[in-house]
Design a protein around this motif. Structure first.
Motif, PDB file in Angstrom:
ATOM      1  N   VAL A 108       1.355  -1.587  -0.316  1.00 62.07           N
ATOM      2  CA  VAL A 108      -0.582  -0.012   0.077  1.00 62.07           C
ATOM      3  C   VAL A 108       1.130   1.235   0.263  1.00 62.07           C
ATOM      4  CG1 VAL A 108      -1.742   1.500   1.226  1.00 62.07           C
ATOM      5  CG2 VAL A 108      -2.086  -1.245   1.364  1.00 62.07           C
ATOM      6  N   ALA A 109       1.713   1.022   0.831  1.00 63.43           N
ATOM      7  CA  ALA A 109       3.031   2.559   0.318  1.00 63.43           C
ATOM      8  C   ALA A 109       3.299   2.574  -0.448  1.00 63.43           C
ATOM      9  CB  ALA A 109       4.355   2.016   1.548  1.00 63.43           C
ATOM     10  N   GLY A 110       3.124   2.050  -1.209  1.00 60.11           N
ATOM     11  CA  GLY A 110       4.341   1.428  -2.792  1.00 60.11           C
ATOM     12  C   GLY A 110       3.208   2.250  -3.703  1.00 60.11           C
ATOM     13  N   ASN A 111       1.858   1.443  -3.483  1.00 59.45           N
ATOM     14  CA  ASN A 111       0.774   2.834  -4.374  1.00 59.45           C
ATOM     15  C   ASN A 111       0.526   4.273  -3.977  1.00 59.45           C
ATOM     16  OD1 ASN A 111       0.301  -0.024  -5.767  1.00 59.45           O
ATOM     17  ND2 ASN A 111      -0.366  -1.450  -4.079  1.00 59.45           N
ATOM     18  N   ILE A 112       1.115   4.032  -2.461  1.00 56.34           N
ATOM     19  CA  ILE A 112       0.435   5.479  -2.139  1.00 56.34           C
ATOM     20  C   ILE A 112       1.082   6.830  -2.375  1.00 56.34           C
ATOM     21  CG2 ILE A 112       0.431   6.877  -0.516  1.00 56.34           C
ATOM     22  CD1 ILE A 112      -1.353   4.572   1.483  1.00 56.34           C
ATOM     23  N   VAL A 113       2.698   5.966  -2.830  1.00 60.03           N
ATOM     24  CA  VAL A 113       4.220   6.528  -3.334  1.00 60.03           C
ATOM     25  C   VAL A 113       3.768   6.889  -4.984  1.00 60.03           C
ATOM     26  CG1 VAL A 113       6.162   6.623  -3.941  1.00 60.03           C
ATOM     27  CG2 VAL A 113       5.655   6.132  -1.032  1.00 60.03           C
ATOM     28  N   GLY A 114       3.741   5.704  -5.649  1.00 63.06           N
ATOM     29  CA  GLY A 114       3.237   6.407  -6.912  1.00 63.06           C
ATOM     30  C   GLY A 114       1.741   6.673  -7.420  1.00 63.06           C
ATOM     31  N   VAL A 115       1.225   6.916  -6.614  1.00 64.15           N
ATOM     32  CA  VAL A 115      -0.122   7.629  -6.606  1.00 64.15           C
ATOM     33  C   VAL A 115       0.537   9.433  -6.054  1.00 64.15           C
ATOM     34  CG1 VAL A 115      -2.028   8.902  -5.344  1.00 64.15           C
ATOM     35  CG2 VAL A 115      -2.273   5.995  -6.016  1.00 64.15           C
ATOM     36  N   SER A 116       0.840   9.513  -5.042  1.00 71.71           N
ATOM     37  CA  SER A 116       1.832  10.408  -4.799  1.00 71.71           C
ATOM     38  C   SER A 116       2.349  10.836  -5.902  1.00 71.71           C
ATOM     39  CB  SER A 116       2.364  10.709  -3.782  1.00 71.71           C
ATOM     40  OG  SER A 116       3.485  12.094  -3.479  1.00 71.71           O
ATOM     41  N   GLU A 117       3.162  10.584  -6.466  1.00 72.06           N
ATOM     42  CA  GLU A 117       4.603  11.152  -8.036  1.00 72.06           C
ATOM     43  C   GLU A 117       3.118  11.791  -8.590  1.00 72.06           C
ATOM     44  OE1 GLU A 117       6.764   8.200  -8.595  1.00 72.06           O
ATOM     45  OE2 GLU A 117       7.826   8.436  -6.766  1.00 72.06           O
ATOM     46  N   LYS A 118       1.783  10.377  -9.371  1.00 72.20           N
ATOM     47  CA  LYS A 118       1.003  10.556 -10.211  1.00 72.20           C
ATOM     48  C   LYS A 118       0.128  12.889 -10.097  1.00 72.20           C
ATOM     49  CE  LYS A 118       0.180   6.885 -12.243  1.00 72.20           C
ATOM     50  NZ  LYS A 118      -0.706   5.268 -12.348  1.00 72.20           N
ATOM     51  N   THR A 119      -0.158  12.265  -8.143  1.00 75.95           N
ATOM     52  CA  THR A 119      -0.493  13.725  -8.405  1.00 75.95           C
ATOM     53  C   THR A 119       0.655  14.216  -8.535  1.00 75.95           C
ATOM     54  OG1 THR A 119       0.144  13.576  -5.962  1.00 75.95           O
ATOM     55  CG2 THR A 119      -2.268  12.665  -6.689  1.00 75.95           C
ATOM     56  N   GLN A 120       2.242  14.785  -8.000  1.00 76.50           N
ATOM     57  CA  GLN A 120       2.422  15.995  -8.537  1.00 76.50           C
ATOM     58  C   GLN A 120       2.235  16.128  -9.890  1.00 76.50           C
ATOM     59  OE1 GLN A 120       6.208  14.682  -6.831  1.00 76.50           O
ATOM     60  NE2 GLN A 120       5.869  14.987  -4.460  1.00 76.50           N
ATOM     61  N   ALA A 121       2.270  14.992 -11.081  1.00 82.88           N
ATOM     62  CA  ALA A 121       2.744  15.332 -12.163  1.00 82.88           C
ATOM     63  C   ALA A 121       1.285  15.886 -12.528  1.00 82.88           C
ATOM     64  CB  ALA A 121       3.208  13.951 -13.486  1.00 82.88           C
ATOM     65  N   ILE A 122       0.069  16.136 -11.954  1.00 86.63           N
ATOM     66  CA  ILE A 122      -0.792  16.453 -12.532  1.00 86.63           C
ATOM     67  C   ILE A 122      -1.168  18.054 -12.617  1.00 86.63           C
ATOM     68  CG2 ILE A 122      -2.968  16.641 -12.145  1.00 86.63           C
ATOM     69  CD1 ILE A 122      -3.561  13.136 -11.355  1.00 86.63           C
ATOM     70  N   GLY A 123      -0.066  18.344 -10.390  1.00 87.76           N
ATOM     71  CA  GLY A 123      -0.455  19.366 -10.655  1.00 87.76           C
ATOM     72  C   GLY A 123       0.963  20.545 -11.544  1.00 87.76           C
ATOM     73  N   GLU A 124       1.783  19.223 -11.937  1.00 89.30           N
ATOM     74  CA  GLU A 124       2.441  20.451 -13.252  1.00 89.30           C
ATOM     75  C   GLU A 124       2.075  20.834 -14.038  1.00 89.30           C
ATOM     76  OE1 GLU A 124       6.241  17.857 -13.745  1.00 89.30           O
ATOM     77  OE2 GLU A 124       6.569  17.983 -11.260  1.00 89.30           O
ATOM     78  N   ILE A 125       1.368  19.386 -14.628  1.00 91.62           N
ATOM     79  CA  ILE A 125      -0.139  20.121 -15.885  1.00 91.62           C
ATOM     80  C   ILE A 125      -0.435  21.536 -15.978  1.00 91.62           C
ATOM     81  CG2 ILE A 125      -1.906  18.635 -17.413  1.00 91.62           C
ATOM     82  CD1 ILE A 125      -0.130  16.218 -17.096  1.00 91.62           C
ATOM     83  N   ILE A 126      -1.395  21.230 -14.168  1.00 88.31           N
ATOM     84  CA  ILE A 126      -2.578  22.528 -13.857  1.00 88.31           C
ATOM     85  C   ILE A 126      -1.498  23.480 -13.833  1.00 88.31           C
ATOM     86  CG2 ILE A 126      -3.991  22.900 -12.325  1.00 88.31           C
ATOM     87  CD1 ILE A 126      -5.422  20.584 -13.387  1.00 88.31           C
ATOM     88  N   GLU A 127      -0.427  23.721 -13.288  1.00 91.26           N
ATOM     89  CA  GLU A 127       0.127  24.834 -13.233  1.00 91.26           C
ATOM     90  C   GLU A 127       0.278  25.323 -14.966  1.00 91.26           C
ATOM     91  OE1 GLU A 127       1.756  26.711 -11.162  1.00 91.26           O
ATOM     92  OE2 GLU A 127       0.493  25.593 -10.261  1.00 91.26           O
ATOM     93  N   SER A 128       0.965  24.483 -15.984  1.00 93.62           N
ATOM     94  CA  SER A 128       0.613  24.646 -17.297  1.00 93.62           C
ATOM     95  C   SER A 128      -0.920  25.207 -18.040  1.00 93.62           C
ATOM     96  CB  SER A 128       1.189  23.364 -17.891  1.00 93.62           C
ATOM     97  OG  SER A 128       2.813  23.421 -17.627  1.00 93.62           O
ATOM     98  N   VAL A 129      -1.252  24.506 -17.420  1.00 94.05           N
ATOM     99  CA  VAL A 129      -2.944  24.900 -18.464  1.00 94.05           C
ATOM    100  C   VAL A 129      -3.349  26.517 -17.653  1.00 94.05           C
ATOM    101  CG1 VAL A 129      -5.327  24.559 -17.939  1.00 94.05           C
ATOM    102  CG2 VAL A 129      -3.506  22.760 -18.247  1.00 94.05           C
ATOM    103  N   ASN A 130      -2.869  26.725 -16.064  1.00 93.89           N
ATOM    104  CA  ASN A 130      -3.359  27.583 -15.445  1.00 93.89           C
ATOM    105  C   ASN A 130      -2.304  29.037 -16.209  1.00 93.89           C
ATOM    106  OD1 ASN A 130      -4.662  29.327 -13.479  1.00 93.89           O
ATOM    107  ND2 ASN A 130      -1.976  29.591 -12.686  1.00 93.89           N
ATOM    108  N   ASP A 131      -0.943  28.458 -16.395  1.00 97.96           N
ATOM    109  CA  ASP A 131      -0.557  29.593 -17.316  1.00 97.96           C
ATOM    110  C   ASP A 131      -1.119  29.604 -18.931  1.00 97.96           C
ATOM    111  OD1 ASP A 131       2.294  30.977 -17.656  1.00 97.96           O
ATOM    112  OD2 ASP A 131       2.597  30.136 -18.856  1.00 97.96           O
ATOM    113  N   ILE A 132      -1.302  28.470 -19.695  1.00 90.24           N
ATOM    114  CA  ILE A 132      -2.120  28.871 -21.068  1.00 90.24           C
ATOM    115  C   ILE A 132      -3.315  30.404 -20.418  1.00 90.24           C
ATOM    116  CG2 ILE A 132      -3.273  27.166 -22.526  1.00 90.24           C
ATOM    117  CD1 ILE A 132      -0.923  25.492 -22.460  1.00 90.24           C
ATOM    118  N   SER A 133      -4.058  29.642 -19.234  1.00 93.21           N
ATOM    119  CA  SER A 133      -5.772  30.523 -19.665  1.00 93.21           C
ATOM    120  C   SER A 133      -4.977  31.668 -18.973  1.00 93.21           C
ATOM    121  CB  SER A 133      -6.245  29.669 -18.268  1.00 93.21           C
ATOM    122  OG  SER A 133      -5.390  30.090 -16.905  1.00 93.21           O
ATOM    123  N   GLU A 134      -4.055  32.078 -18.419  1.00 87.50           N
ATOM    124  CA  GLU A 134      -3.925  33.153 -18.316  1.00 87.50           C
ATOM    125  C   GLU A 134      -3.350  34.149 -19.283  1.00 87.50           C
ATOM    126  OE1 GLU A 134      -0.821  33.025 -14.794  1.00 87.50           O
ATOM    127  OE2 GLU A 134      -2.273  33.054 -13.797  1.00 87.50           O
TER     128      GLU A 134
END
Length: 217
Positions: A108-134
Motif C-alpha cells: 500500500v505504501a508503494g502504491n501511495i508513493v506512486g499516486v503521490s508522484e502522479k498527483t505531482q505530475a498532475i499539479g505540474e500539468i495544472i500549472e501549465s494549463v493555468n499559465d495557458i489560461s492566463e
C-alpha cells in the motif's frame, strides 16, 4: 540304737527335702519372673506390631493420596501441554498474519508513493494549463482592445475575443478547483503514508512479540 539311727536318717531326709523344696521354690520364682518378663516382652511386641500396622495403614493411605495427587498433576500437565500447543499454533498464525499485514502495508505504501508522484505530475500539468489560461486571457484582452479600435469592422472579432476571455476565465477557475482537490488528495496521501509506516512498525513490533511469546511457550 537302730531307732536313733533311723531318726537320724529321717532328720537327714527332712533336711534334704527342705533343701530340695527351697531349690524348687527358687526355681519356681525364677520361672515366674522369666514368665512375667516374657509376658511384658510379648505385650511390648504386640504394641510395636500394632504401631507398625497403624504406620503401614498411614503409609498406604498417604500413598493413595500421593497417587491421586500425581494423577491430578499429570492431568494438569497434559492439559497445559495441549493448551501450550494450541498457543503455539495461535502465535504462529499471528506471526504469519503480522507478516502478511506488513507486506500488504508495504505494498500500500508503494502504491501511495506512486499516486503521490502522479498527483505531482498532475499539479505540474495544472500549472501549465493555468499559465495557458492566463496567456489566453491576456490575448483576449488585447484582441478586445484591437477590436474596439477597429470599430464596426472589428465587432465580430470582439465577440470572439470575449468568448476566448470567458473560456480563459473558466479554465483558470477549473484549474484552481483542481489544484484545491489535488491539495486535499496530497494531504490525504501524506496521512496515509504516515499511517502505513505506523502500521508497518506496529506489525514489526507485533511480530517480535509473537516470536518472544513462541519462544517463551
Amino acid at each position: 540304737r537302730g531307732l536313733n539311727m533311723m531318726v537320724a536318717g529321717l532328720a537327714d531326709l527332712a533336711r534334704s527335702n527342705r533343701a530340695a523344696t527351697a531349690d524348687l521354690n527358687a526355681a519356681a520364682a525364677e520361672i515366674r519372673a522369666s514368665a512375667q518378663e516374657q509376658a511384658a516382652s510379648v505385650e511390648e511386641q504386640f504394641a510395636a506390631v500394632q504401631e507398625t500396622a497403624a504406620t503401614v495403614d498411614e503409609i498406604t493411605h498417604s500413598g493413595a493420596q500421593i497417587s491421586k495427587r500425581a494423577s491430578e498433576v499429570i492431568a494438569t500437565a497434559q492439559a497445559t501441554a495441549r493448551t501450550s500447543r494450541q498457543g503455539l499454533r495461535a502465535v504462529s498464525d499471528t506471526a504469519q498474519a503480522m507478516d502478511a499485514i506488513r507486506e500488504q502495508a508495504e505494498a500500500v505504501a508503494g502504491n501511495i508513493v506512486g499516486v503521490s508522484e502522479k498527483t505531482q505530475a498532475i499539479g505540474e500539468i495544472i500549472e501549465s494549463v493555468n499559465d495557458i489560461s492566463e496567456r489566453t486571457h491576456l490575448l483576449a484582452l488585447n484582441a478586445a482592445i484591437e477590436a474596439a479600435a477597429a470599430g464596426e469592422s472589428g465587432r465580430s472579432f470582439a465577440v470572439v475575443a470575449s468568448e476566448m476571455k470567458l473560456l480563459a476565465d473558466q479554465a483558470k477557475a477549473a484549474t484552481g478547483q483542481v489544484r484545491a482537490i489535488l491539495g486535499e488528495i496530497q494531504r490525504g496521501i501524506n496521512t496515509s503514508v504516515m499511517l502505513t509506516e505506523e502500521a508497518v512498525k506496529r506489525s514489526a513490533v507485533g511480530k517480535t512479540r509473537s516470536d518472544t511469546t513462541q519462544r517463551t511457550i
